[in-house]
Scaffold this motif. Structure first.
Motif, mmCIF file in Angstrom:
data_model
loop_
_atom_site.group_PDB
_atom_site.id
_atom_site.type_symbol
_atom_site.label_atom_id
_atom_site.label_comp_id
_atom_site.label_asym_id
_atom_site.label_seq_id
_atom_site.Cartn_x
_atom_site.Cartn_y
_atom_site.Cartn_z
ATOM 1 N N VAL A 181 -37.504 -15.131 11.884
ATOM 2 C CA VAL A 181 -36.195 -15.013 12.514
ATOM 3 C C VAL A 181 -35.914 -16.219 13.408
ATOM 4 C CG1 VAL A 181 -34.864 -13.662 14.143
ATOM 5 C CG2 VAL A 181 -36.118 -12.530 12.376
ATOM 6 N N ILE A 182 -36.936 -16.708 14.095
ATOM 7 C CA ILE A 182 -36.726 -17.909 14.915
ATOM 8 C C ILE A 182 -36.276 -19.055 14.009
ATOM 9 C CG2 ILE A 182 -37.839 -19.614 16.392
ATOM 10 C CD1 ILE A 182 -39.758 -17.428 17.308
ATOM 11 N N LEU A 184 -34.718 -18.837 11.191
ATOM 12 C CA LEU A 184 -33.334 -18.600 10.772
ATOM 13 C C LEU A 184 -32.368 -18.975 11.886
ATOM 14 C CD1 LEU A 184 -33.407 -15.175 8.916
ATOM 15 C CD2 LEU A 184 -33.467 -17.466 7.978
ATOM 16 N N GLY A 185 -32.749 -18.633 13.136
ATOM 17 C CA GLY A 185 -31.875 -18.962 14.262
ATOM 18 C C GLY A 185 -31.661 -20.467 14.365
ATOM 19 N N LEU A 186 -32.731 -21.220 14.196
ATOM 20 C CA LEU A 186 -32.605 -22.682 14.273
ATOM 21 C C LEU A 186 -31.722 -23.196 13.135
ATOM 22 C CD1 LEU A 186 -36.292 -23.518 15.186
ATOM 23 C CD2 LEU A 186 -34.307 -23.890 16.629
ATOM 24 N N TYR A 188 -29.401 -21.548 11.615
ATOM 25 C CA TYR A 188 -28.022 -21.144 11.887
ATOM 26 C C TYR A 188 -27.404 -22.055 12.938
ATOM 27 C CZ TYR A 188 -24.019 -18.514 13.396
ATOM 28 O OH TYR A 188 -22.750 -18.169 13.726
ATOM 29 N N GLN A 189 -28.201 -22.390 13.952
ATOM 30 C CA GLN A 189 -27.679 -23.247 15.006
ATOM 31 C C GLN A 189 -27.333 -24.630 14.463
ATOM 32 O OE1 GLN A 189 -30.362 -23.383 18.280
ATOM 33 N NE2 GLN A 189 -28.844 -24.169 19.714
ATOM 34 N N ALA A 190 -28.111 -25.078 13.491
ATOM 35 C CA ALA A 190 -27.878 -26.419 12.965
ATOM 36 C C ALA A 190 -26.750 -26.450 11.945
ATOM 37 C CB ALA A 190 -29.158 -26.958 12.339
ATOM 38 N N THR A 191 -26.607 -25.386 11.170
ATOM 39 C CA THR A 191 -25.647 -25.442 10.068
ATOM 40 C C THR A 191 -24.465 -24.503 10.254
ATOM 41 O OG1 THR A 191 -26.788 -23.723 8.836
ATOM 42 C CG2 THR A 191 -27.488 -25.977 8.444
ATOM 43 N N GLY A 192 -24.598 -23.491 11.074
ATOM 44 C CA GLY A 192 -23.490 -22.566 11.275
ATOM 45 C C GLY A 192 -23.285 -21.607 10.135
ATOM 46 N N THR A 193 -24.280 -21.412 9.297
ATOM 47 C CA THR A 193 -24.104 -20.488 8.193
ATOM 48 C C THR A 193 -25.439 -19.843 7.854
ATOM 49 O OG1 THR A 193 -23.433 -20.263 5.907
ATOM 50 C CG2 THR A 193 -24.429 -22.337 6.542
ATOM 51 N N LEU A 194 -25.372 -18.724 7.161
ATOM 52 C CA LEU A 194 -26.596 -18.043 6.775
ATOM 53 C C LEU A 194 -26.692 -17.863 5.268
ATOM 54 C CD1 LEU A 194 -26.799 -15.380 9.587
ATOM 55 C CD2 LEU A 194 -28.459 -17.168 9.142
ATOM 56 N N GLN A 202 -24.539 -27.515 3.587
ATOM 57 C CA GLN A 202 -24.374 -28.091 4.921
ATOM 58 C C GLN A 202 -25.461 -29.125 5.210
ATOM 59 O OE1 GLN A 202 -21.993 -27.401 7.211
ATOM 60 N NE2 GLN A 202 -20.954 -26.065 5.770
ATOM 61 N N ASN A 213 -32.329 -32.830 10.750
ATOM 62 C CA ASN A 213 -32.822 -33.310 12.040
ATOM 63 C C ASN A 213 -34.070 -32.520 12.430
ATOM 64 O OD1 ASN A 213 -31.888 -30.841 12.813
ATOM 65 N ND2 ASN A 213 -29.991 -31.644 13.680
ATOM 66 N N MET A 215 -34.489 -30.243 14.370
ATOM 67 C CA MET A 215 -34.271 -28.809 14.492
ATOM 68 C C MET A 215 -34.499 -28.104 13.153
ATOM 69 S SD MET A 215 -31.060 -27.665 16.499
ATOM 70 C CE MET A 215 -30.376 -26.069 16.381
#
Lengths: 508, 148, 280
Positions: A181-182, A184-186, A188-194, A202, A213, A215
């Protein structure tokens, strides 16, 4: 809208909706029949799905009509159709197989709950495989894991160590899922999508040098560790031998074939579909992280397996080694390697499940799953003994069995990838498999059954008989599959080859 | 002996109904604001857990027997997944709640779908929380299989 | 760059990392099963905080449309086909105009703290006013969302807030209909939705873990890991010393001393059967 349009979602929703009914049935026999029917239906849908994907290509299903990438998408291509077929097929056979075995190991009143948990476990594993949404993977993974913890703990009636095994599995599994999950969070933060395909887009888009990068690289590291824990890749396998050894026999037959394979599949999906080997850090990871892990697993786990007194533990350690083969195939980073991995995921599921079923038959009659129960098995339970021998040979990789097909493609991939040393190591570790499988086969074939002591008779004190037909038939279906797919190599190899090409194609 | 906890018992009696009411508020207001089935289910269960803490689990079990909870759990789950599956029977994709009110111009089906699903979730969560409480609080030193 | 500023700007990540390490350390170092579960919970909570903080936007509010905003944003409720997850029941569903004013009035009437910030979306958010995230970022010089390493760094705008910044998603949502719109700023609800799911999963995991701990306590009489191991060793080999745990290398049969393990298991099995009185 016909049933064909709903195919991707049917194998998931059907067991999920119907599992509560199993609890309401309150009768073990009825729940068993119900579970077999439901799992069988899921298997039929998966087979139809595979046929359709083979013919028409990728199927995308938008849940709730929310179009991807906003909504959750189920995306079926050949790779996950193959894994789904394996999971649902083994689940059906294990469910059919389970009744005679499980009712001696758990309380009758728990049987409906057992079958409900079993179906939900299958739902979770199928859901992980089918979904095209990264976070959905986590949700289904936890659905299957939670039910697996409960299923493993059910073995406590026979051996209380099942409880500590389940607890360790829970701690390790939750750590793994949280790492995932961590990651996935990173992402999501980098790409804005899941959405997996959208993450891919992206990552590939944007100004040069912006992606990936550090991240995204950290995200991948977290996902690798998380899935490594779930897949019991070598240094992270410590939960697995006890969980498999002390779980009820029928449960071992199912989760050994399905759950770790699904985790390996997720690793493949993230490595190739989402990131892709054109990123430098993926290449470096494959070479410097995954290859050592795979090789270490192949050797250390296999060597440990040789010294196991408990046959179920031995098979569990052997699974860790076999996961090593799958990871080795992935680590080549080539289409051939990926194909070999996918073939081995499928084939190893078939052979390990058959082996655990044979152990379950011994467990049913003799009440043990140690080597001592296997002395002279041919003279007491010939069909069980033959099933163990055939699938054991398959595990070693003897020609005309699926194990040989796996090893053959793996060797080819190793030489194609310019790593002939890996090929030699594959052969060398197979020789260790010869030792640990051969050790048990020697007991089965050459020893005399004990004539006195507790193991001279079965658990009820009667002379040892062959396992009941309800167990023999599913077991021999699997043994037959081991041989059939060993002869008809084109079936799995072609599907896996096309799947691998599609997965690698995503990288270009 | 019971009189020792007079204040607790009186407060409990006063609080019980408002907690249940608040649970329903959170349940159905979840459509418009923060809230929803999970929170509502937990709040609902809290009322009974509080009851169990003060009056004893045996008394709570008389008010809300385990058999009812098992049924609620299964039925809630069925409501939840069944609503999604119903949209498939109505010819749309899974969870496509618009199918519930196909002629609506303002997605009334989504309203209905979410409302029913959340209700199912609330039911399951409340029953599960209470079941967990029952099992933890009333375990016997020796394992009885029906408790497991 | 001022290193101190660098550290302070990312304080939410430091909280996440510190909590995560505390949790992991507890899981690894503590032998008590309950403490392990507590450690696991701290570890999971750190991830929840991480997710919540990446969804937070300074000055952003809970993503709930009021009727006024909705009309400003879309002109009329039915103009868009799709709504993102977060808009469910508020955007598309809420387009039900007859219900709109009623609902808005309802919201401002109720006195519960959790709703206090939602109906005055245009107001800047005060610490403590929102459910969870405000306390984390209130008073921060810079939103975590804008930290380097995030490709969507820069001043968050409303579409970003709703979609996590994916331009394709933004377009699909039709949120660019009215570019003049600067208010309200919404926090990104998607991480919160995701983590709500993860919290539920965490609750379930904790419940299963505690149930197992109870069972282990009943079966072994202890929940200390080393004592459990000793108990298993004694049951299996008659000694607690781990050095004696491994069976003799290559040994195929039973150990000469002590009862064979298989026999012990079979004995358990037999007693299990007998205890059940022919239930099979």
């Amino acid at each position: 809208m016909t049933i064909a349009d709903q195919l991707p979602v049917l194998p998931i929703i059907l067991p999920l909706v119907l599992a509560p009914f199993a609890i309401l049935l309150r009768n073990g026999r009825a729940a068993h029949v119900f579970a077999v029917v439901v799992c069988g239906a899921a298997f039929a849908f998966c087979a139809m799905l595979l046929a359709r994907v083979t013919a028409e290509g990728v199927i995308s299903y938008a849940l709730g009509d929310w179009a991807p990438p906003i909504g959750i998408e189920y995306r079926v291509d050949l790779a996950n159709a193959l894994v789904m077929l394996l999971v649902s097929g083994v689940a059906t056979l294990a469910a059919a197989f389970s009744y005679a075995s499980i009712r001696t190991e758990i309380d009758d009143r728990q049987l409906p709950l057992f079958y409900a948990a079993f179906m939900i476990c299958m739902t979770g594993l199928l859901g992980v495989t089918v979904t095209g949404d990264a976070f959905n993977v986590f949700v289904f993974l936890e659905i299957s894991s939670l039910s697996t913890y409960a299923l493993v703990a059910l073995g406590a009636r026979v051996d209380r160590r099942a409880l500590t095994a389940a607890f360790n599995y829970l701690v390790m599994g939750t750590l793994g899922a949280t790492f995932f999950v961590i990651g996935l969070g990173l992402i999501y933060q980098a790409t804005g999508t899941l959405n997996m395909a959208d993450i891919r887009a992206q990552l590939s888009a944007g100004p040069p040098g912006a992606m990936p990068n550090s991240m995204v690289e950290a995200a991948f590291a977290f996902i690798l560790v998380g899935m490594g824990l779930k897949a019991a890749a070598f240094p992270m396998h410590l939960w697995m031998p006890n969980a498999y050894a002390y779980a009820p026999s029928a449960v071992s037959a199912f989760i050994a074939a399905a759950s770790t394979k699904v985790a390996v599949y997720v690793l493949i999906r993230f490595t190739f579909t989402i990131f892709g080997s054109d990123f430098d850090f993926i290449d470096a990871m494959l070479t410097y992280v995954l290859t050592p892990i795979a090789l270490a697993g192949m050797f250390f786990a296999s060597i440990v397996a040789v010294f196991q007194e408990d046959v179920k533990r031995m098979l569990a350690y052997s699974s860790v080694g076999q996961i090593g083969y799958m990871l080795l195939g992935i680590s080549f980073g080539t289409e051939a390697g990926l194909q070999a991995s996918l073939i081995h995921i499928f084939n190893h599921g078939l052979m390990k499940s058959a082996l655990f079923m044979a152990v379950a038959c011994v467990m049913l009659r003799l009440g043990v799953h140690t080597c001592s129960g296997f002395h002279g098995l041919t003279k007491r339970m010939p069909f069980t003994a033959a099933a163990f021998i055939f699938s054991g040979l398959s595990l070693v990789g003897v020609p005309l069995t699926v194990g040989f097909v796996s090893k053959w493609y793996l060797l080819q991939a190793a030489f194609d990838a310019g790593r002939p040393w890996a090929g030699f190591l594959i052969v060398a570790s197979s020789l260790i498999a010869v030792v640990y499988v051969g050790r048990v086969i020697e007991l089965i074939l050459l020893r005399d059954p004990p004539s006195e002591g507790l193991l001279a008779n079965d658990v009820d004190g009667n002379p040892v008989r062959e396992a009941p037909l309800s167990m023999l038939i599913p077991m021999w279906v699997l043994v037959g599959a081991n041989i059939y797919f060993g002869l008809r190599t084109d079936l799995t190899a072609e599907i896996a080859g096309r799947a691998a090409a599609a997965l690698m194609g995503g990288a270009q | 002996m019971r009189d020792e906890h007079l204040i607790l018992r009186v407060v409990m009696k006063v609080l019980f109904a408002p907690i249940i009411l608040f649970a329903f508020y959170v349940q159905f207001h979840g459509d418009y604001g923060p809230g929803g089935g999970f929170q509502a289910g937990v709040i609902f269960a809290v009322a009974f857990i509080l009851h169990g803490l003060i009056y004893g689990v045996a008394a709570t079990k008389r008010a809300m027997p385990q058999g009812v909870l098992s049924a609620l759990m299964s039925i809630g789950l069925l409501l939840y997944t069944g609503t999604g599956a119903l949209t498939m029977l109505l010819g749309r994709n899974l969870l496509a709640y618009d199918a519930l009110a196909p002629n609506s111009t303002h997605h009334a089906g989504q309203h209905w779908g979410i409302l029913i699903v959340e209700f199912g979730v609330g039911m399951t969560v409340a029953a599960t929380m209470l079941t967990i409480f029952y099992h933890f609080s009333s375990r016997e030193p020796e394992i009885r299989d029906e408790d497991w | 760059m001022d290193p101190l500023q660098f550290i302070i700007d990312r304080y939410n990540y430091w909280i996440f990392i510190v909590l995560m390490m505390i949790g992991l350390y507890t899981v690894i170092a503590r032998g008590n099963l309950i403490k392990k579960i507590i450690g696991l919970n701290i570890f999971q909570t750190s991830v929840f905080i991480y997710y919540i903080s990446i969804g937070k936007i300074t000055g952003g509010t809970a993503p709930i449309y009021t009727t006024a905003h909705q009309e400003k944003l879309f002109g009329h409720g039915e103009s868009h086909e799709r709504e993102s997850h977060d808009g469910e029941g508020h955007g598309g569903g809420h387009g039900d105009q007859s219900h709109g004013p009623e609902a808005a009035g309802h919201e401002s009437d109720d006195g519960h703290g959790e709703d206090a910030s939602t109906d005055h979306a245009a107001e800047p958010l005060h610490a403590g006013a929102s459910n969870d995230a405000a306390a984390l970022t209130a008073g921060a010089g810079e939103a975590p969302h804008g930290a380097p390493g995030d490709i969507h760094a820069g001043a968050p705008n409303p579409p970003d807030a709703l979609t996590g910044g994916d331009p394709a998603t933004t377009e699909a949502l039709g949120l660019t209909i009215n570019p003049d719109l600067v208010e309200p700023i919404y926090s990104n609800p998607l991480p919160h939705v995701l983590i709500l799911t993860a919290i539920v999963v965490g609750v379930a995991t904790t419940a299963v873990g505690l149930a197992l701990a109870v069972r282990i306590r009943e079966a072994y009489g202890t929940i200390e890991e080393d004592e459990l191991e000793d108990a298993d060793n004694i049951a299996e080999f008659g000694v607690a010393d781990p050095r004696d745990r491994e069976p003799p290398p290559g040994g195929k049969g039973e150990r000469p001393d002590g009862p064979p393990r298989g026999a012990k298991l079979a004995g358990d099995r037999l007693s299990t059967r007998l205890g059940r009185g022919g239930a099979s």
